[in-house]
Each structure stands twice: as C-alpha cells, then as structure tokens.
Enzyme design. Structure first.
Site, PDB file in Angstrom:
ATOM      1  CB  CYS A  11      -0.935   0.015   1.195  1.00 40.66           C
ATOM      2  SG  CYS A  11      -2.115  -1.326   1.161  1.00 40.66           S
TER       3      CYS A  11
ATOM      4  CG  HIS B  48      -3.019   3.749   2.161  1.00 39.73           C
ATOM      5  ND1 HIS B  48      -3.605   3.435   0.952  1.00 39.73           N
ATOM      6  CD2 HIS B  48      -3.062   2.613   2.906  1.00 39.73           C
ATOM      7  CE1 HIS B  48      -3.973   2.172   0.971  1.00 39.73           C
ATOM      8  NE2 HIS B  48      -3.664   1.651   2.138  1.00 39.73           N
TER       9      HIS B  48
ATOM     10  CG  ASN C 152      -6.759  -0.210   1.331  1.00 41.86           C
ATOM     11  OD1 ASN C 152      -6.034   0.099   0.386  1.00 41.86           O
ATOM     12  ND2 ASN C 152      -6.289  -0.690   2.464  1.00 41.86           N
TER      13      ASN C 152
HETATM   14  O1  UT7 Z   1      -3.905  -1.003   3.357  1.00 38.52           O
HETATM   15  C1  UT7 Z   1      -3.383  -2.064   4.103  1.00 38.52           C
HETATM   16  C2  UT7 Z   1      -3.416  -1.683   5.473  1.00 38.52           C
HETATM   17  N1  UT7 Z   1      -4.651  -2.109   6.107  1.00 38.52           N
HETATM   18  C3  UT7 Z   1      -5.210  -1.351   7.023  1.00 38.52           C
HETATM   19  O2  UT7 Z   1      -4.786  -0.268   7.258  1.00 38.52           O
HETATM   20  C4  UT7 Z   1      -6.341  -1.919   7.840  1.00 38.52           C
HETATM   21  C5  UT7 Z   1      -6.241  -1.428   9.257  1.00 38.52           C
HETATM   22  N2  UT7 Z   1      -7.255  -2.017  10.138  1.00 38.52           N
HETATM   23  C6  UT7 Z   1      -8.540  -1.660  10.049  1.00 38.52           C
HETATM   24  O3  UT7 Z   1      -8.913  -0.821   9.246  1.00 38.52           O
HETATM   25  C7  UT7 Z   1      -9.492  -2.271  11.029  1.00 38.52           C
HETATM   26  O4  UT7 Z   1      -8.768  -2.989  12.013  1.00 38.52           O
HETATM   27  C8  UT7 Z   1     -10.542  -3.218  10.371  1.00 38.52           C
HETATM   28  C9  UT7 Z   1     -11.487  -2.416   9.520  1.00 38.52           C
HETATM   29  C10 UT7 Z   1      -9.835  -4.256   9.518  1.00 38.52           C
HETATM   30  C11 UT7 Z   1     -11.349  -3.932  11.450  1.00 38.52           C
HETATM   31  O5  UT7 Z   1     -11.966  -2.954  12.296  1.00 38.52           O
HETATM   32  P1  UT7 Z   1     -11.825  -3.053  13.868  1.00 38.52           P
HETATM   33  O6  UT7 Z   1     -12.570  -1.944  14.433  1.00 38.52           O
HETATM   34  O7  UT7 Z   1     -10.349  -3.141  14.198  1.00 38.52           O
HETATM   35  O8  UT7 Z   1     -12.554  -4.386  14.176  1.00 38.52           O
HETATM   36  P2  UT7 Z   1     -12.026  -5.659  14.994  1.00 38.52           P
HETATM   37  O9  UT7 Z   1     -11.111  -6.467  14.145  1.00 38.52           O
HETATM   38  O10 UT7 Z   1     -11.577  -5.247  16.358  1.00 38.52           O
HETATM   39  O11 UT7 Z   1     -13.387  -6.452  15.168  1.00 38.52           O
HETATM   40  C12 UT7 Z   1     -14.442  -5.931  15.984  1.00 38.52           C
HETATM   41  C13 UT7 Z   1     -15.675  -6.803  15.744  1.00 38.52           C
HETATM   42  C14 UT7 Z   1     -15.399  -8.300  15.779  1.00 38.52           C
HETATM   43  O12 UT7 Z   1     -16.510  -8.929  16.370  1.00 38.52           O
HETATM   44  P3  UT7 Z   1     -16.472  -9.403  17.905  1.00 38.52           P
HETATM   45  O13 UT7 Z   1     -15.315 -10.344  18.006  1.00 38.52           O
HETATM   46  O14 UT7 Z   1     -16.278  -8.151  18.698  1.00 38.52           O
HETATM   47  O15 UT7 Z   1     -17.813 -10.034  18.065  1.00 38.52           O
HETATM   48  C15 UT7 Z   1     -15.317  -8.679  14.334  1.00 38.52           C
HETATM   49  O16 UT7 Z   1     -15.634 -10.020  14.115  1.00 38.52           O
HETATM   50  O17 UT7 Z   1     -16.182  -6.519  14.446  1.00 38.52           O
HETATM   51  C16 UT7 Z   1     -16.374  -7.763  13.759  1.00 38.52           C
HETATM   52  N3  UT7 Z   1     -16.221  -7.534  12.334  1.00 38.52           N
HETATM   53  C17 UT7 Z   1     -17.249  -7.208  11.550  1.00 38.52           C
HETATM   54  N4  UT7 Z   1     -18.549  -7.016  11.814  1.00 38.52           N
HETATM   55  C18 UT7 Z   1     -19.353  -6.683  10.792  1.00 38.52           C
HETATM   56  C19 UT7 Z   1     -15.089  -7.597  11.584  1.00 38.52           C
HETATM   57  N5  UT7 Z   1     -15.388  -7.318  10.309  1.00 38.52           N
HETATM   58  C20 UT7 Z   1     -16.716  -7.063  10.266  1.00 38.52           C
HETATM   59  C21 UT7 Z   1     -17.605  -6.728   9.238  1.00 38.52           C
HETATM   60  N6  UT7 Z   1     -18.907  -6.535   9.538  1.00 38.52           N
HETATM   61  N7  UT7 Z   1     -17.191  -6.549   7.965  1.00 38.52           N
END
Ligand code: UT7
Length: 317
Positions: free
Chosen positions: A110, A244, A274
């Site tokens: 990225c 980004h 992204n």
């Molecule tokens: O360009 C490459 C670099 N990549 C990035 O910069 C990505 C950086 N990271 C992020 O943008 C975020 O960490 C994500 C968008 C990937 C995830 O968001 P988050 O707020 O960190 O969520 P999390 O992984 O802490 O998950 C929170 C909850 C989980 O459920 P439980 O365990 O709390 O029940 C996940 O299973 O959100 C759930 N979850 C979703 N729920 C609905 C994860 N993805 C989804 C989804 N829809 N698409």
C-alpha cells in the site's frame, strides 16, 4: 534536480458495489462498514485485469500532462494484485502505450506509490531521466477472501498514475520498514513441485487489522513530524495531507494525534475503499482535476501497509 508532477490520471471499473450488497456474501452491514471503516461503496472489476486498469490510468495521465509515450525515459509501476507475475504491470503499460523506455515494477504494497516517487527521484538526480510515468494498479477483489468479512469489505479495485518531469518538487521523504509477515501477508500459489514439503496457505490477504491500525497511526504521525521538523515547516505551511485511504478512523486518529483539523486531509475512501498502491494517485488525480491544487502548494503524501512499511514525502505541486 528532482521532479515536478506534470499530470495525473486515474481509472476505476464501472461496477459499483455498495455495502448492502456485501451483506449477501458475509455477515456484515452498511452501518458497521461506514462506522468502523468509512466506506460506502467500492469499484470492482467484472472483466478487466489490474493491467487493463493500469493502462487506462496511464493514458489519462499522459493526456493530462501533454507528454507523448515516446518522450518517456522510464515507467515504474506497483501492484500486489496483478494476475500476472511476469510481465510486470510497467512492461505491459509500456507495450500498451507503444513506448520504448525502460520499465519495471516495485513491490511495496500500500505504500508503494511513494516508493515509486523515491525511485524516480534517483533517476532525475542522476540525470538519467527527463520524463517518468509511475502507476499503481490493483484488482484487490482478486486477492481478498470473499468469505472473510474482516478483509473483503475494505478493499476496492482501481488504478492511478502520474507523469513526472524535471523540476524541484520532491523535497524530502521518510520511510519506516519493519519487515515481517506476521501482521499482513498475501501468499502466492505455492506450486506443484513434488519435492516441496510445505502446505499451501490460502492465497488471499491475511491481515491482523488492529496491529495494522496501530502501526499505521504511529508511523504516519512519526513520519509527518520528522519531515516537518527537518524542513523547518509547520502544518500551516502544508496545503493538504494526502493519506493512504485504508480506514477513515486511521486518518482521524492521526489528525487527532497531530492536533490537525481533519479538513487538512483529503479523504475519498467512502467511494473507493482501500485500493492499495492506487489509493494515493487516485486521490491526487481527483484533487488535481477538481482544481484543489495550486502550483507551489506543499503536500504531504503518507502511506502504510504490507511489509510492514510506511512512507511519507513532501511534495511541492
Ligand atoms: O492497506 C493495508 C493496510 N490495512 C489497514 O490499514 C487496515 C487497518 N485495520 C482496520 O482498518 C481495522 O482494524 C478493520 C477495519 C480491519 C477492522 O476494524 P476493527 O474496528 O479493528 O474491528 P475488529 O477487528 O476489532 O473487530 C471488531 C468486531 C469483531 O466482532 P467481535 O469479536 O467483537 O464479536 C469482528 O468479528 O467486528 C467484527 N467484524 C465485523 N462485523 C461486521 C469484523 N469485520 C466485520 C464486518 N462486519 N465486515
């Protein structure tokens, strides 16, 4: 001698996929995606390849700059999602344009667009190039696991390009590379060698979202502070920060830590998601065509992602 940006171009496929449509494949919702990531929709290829997107963005950047393919001394491209390992995207763009110059790809996920700028700057500094085309092109929809809701909702397809000419617009840069595959990796097809004993990992993006988030915020803040300090500038001297587009909350957290208004950051993630190496040149092209950039404006471009790597540069438009 470094370079100045002569023109920009972008291309995204026509097919728009809104968040609601993704709920047909995975357990997600428009509300979650908008709140946690800031995306409303993304573009997805139905019959074009990453190379097709790259060629179209390149043609538009050349038109915008008034530069002819035969004038190019170098084409550099970046991708993590091309269907083809070889030829590279840059070589196929050269073929499409009918250019004859040197052409090769760089792999830095990225943050690659800023690595392309840095590499191009070396050619200008050595007097080896007068006109350079750089392209970031991605069909991320090829390399996400469409059953993994934590990744398939955040990426999109697209390409962005810029044409560079001699000038003094590339002022400084900062890079942070923390090599390792524990946070983000995209394994390739492992092959069919009867001698190789390791098992195939699923050939999609594996990402620890929270670790990536933390790396992103701290590295871009560190990079931006370092560049401003080194150049004796304050944020008031900067017209725009072009980050980004990975997560609106990453941008908001960085703005908060740097005590900057969010309006200082250009944000288009809600429309494209992204697009990895294409995200910064797409943003630049939108800004350029919208008339947001004036000659002489100072811009900070800042990116982060697989590697892990972050990259930030100070550019005079
Ligand atoms: O360009 C490459 C670099 N990549 C990035 O910069 C990505 C950086 N990271 C992020 O943008 C975020 O960490 C994500 C968008 C990937 C995830 O968001 P988050 O707020 O960190 O969520 P999390 O992984 O802490 O998950 C929170 C909850 C989980 O459920 P439980 O365990 O709390 O029940 C996940 O299973 O959100 C759930 N979850 C979703 N729920 C609905 C994860 N993805 C989804 C989804 N829809 N698409």
């Amino acid at each position: 001698m470094s370079f100045t940006v002569l023109g920009t171009g972008m291309y995204v496929p026509d097919r728009v996929v809104k968040n609601d449509e993704l709920a047909n494949f995975v357990d997600t919702s428009d509300e979650w995606i908008q709140q946690r990531v800031g995306i409303r929709e993304r573009r997805v290829c139905t019959n074009q390849t990453a190379i097709d997107l790259a060629c179209e963005a390149a043609v538009r950047a050349l038109e915008n700059s008034g530069v002819q393919p035969q004038e190019l001394d170098l084409i550099l491209a970046a991708t993590v999602s091309s269907e083809m390992v070889s030829p590279g995207v840059a070589q196929m763009v050269q073929h499409h344009l009918g250019a004859t110059c040197m052409a090769y790809d760089i792999n830095a996920a990225c943050s690659a667009f800023i690595f392309l700028l840095e590499t191009a700057a070396g050619y200008f500094a050595r007097g080896k190039a007068k006109k350079v085309l750089i392209v970031g092109a991605e069909r991320m929809s090829r390399i996400v696991d469409w059953e993994d809701r934590s990744t398939c909702v955040i990426f999109g397809d697209g390409a962005g390009a810029a044409v560079l000419g001699e000038g003094d617009g590339y002022l400084d840069s900062a890079f942070c590379v923390k090599g390792g595959d524990d946070v983000i990796k995209i394994p390739q097809f492992i092959g069919k060698s009867p001698f190789f004993e390791k098992e195939q990992e699923s050939p999609y993006i594996h990402m620890n979202g929270q670790e990536t988030f933390k790396f992103a915020v701290s590295s871009i803040c560190d990079d931006i502070r370092a560049l401003l300090q080194r150049q004796n500038l304050t944020a008031d001297d900067i017209a725009y920060i072009v980050p980004h587009q990975a997560n609106k909350r990453i941008i908001a957290s960085a703005a908060n830590r740097l005590h900057l208004p969010i309006e200082k950051f250009y944000i288009d993630i809600e429309r494209y998601g992204n697009t990895s190496s294409a995200s910064i040149p797409i943003a630049l092209d939108e800004m350029n065509r919208a008339g947001l950039l004036r000659r002489g404006d100072l811009l900070l471009l800042t990116a982060f992602g697989g590697g892990l790597a972050s990259a930030t540069c100070l550019l005079r438009w």
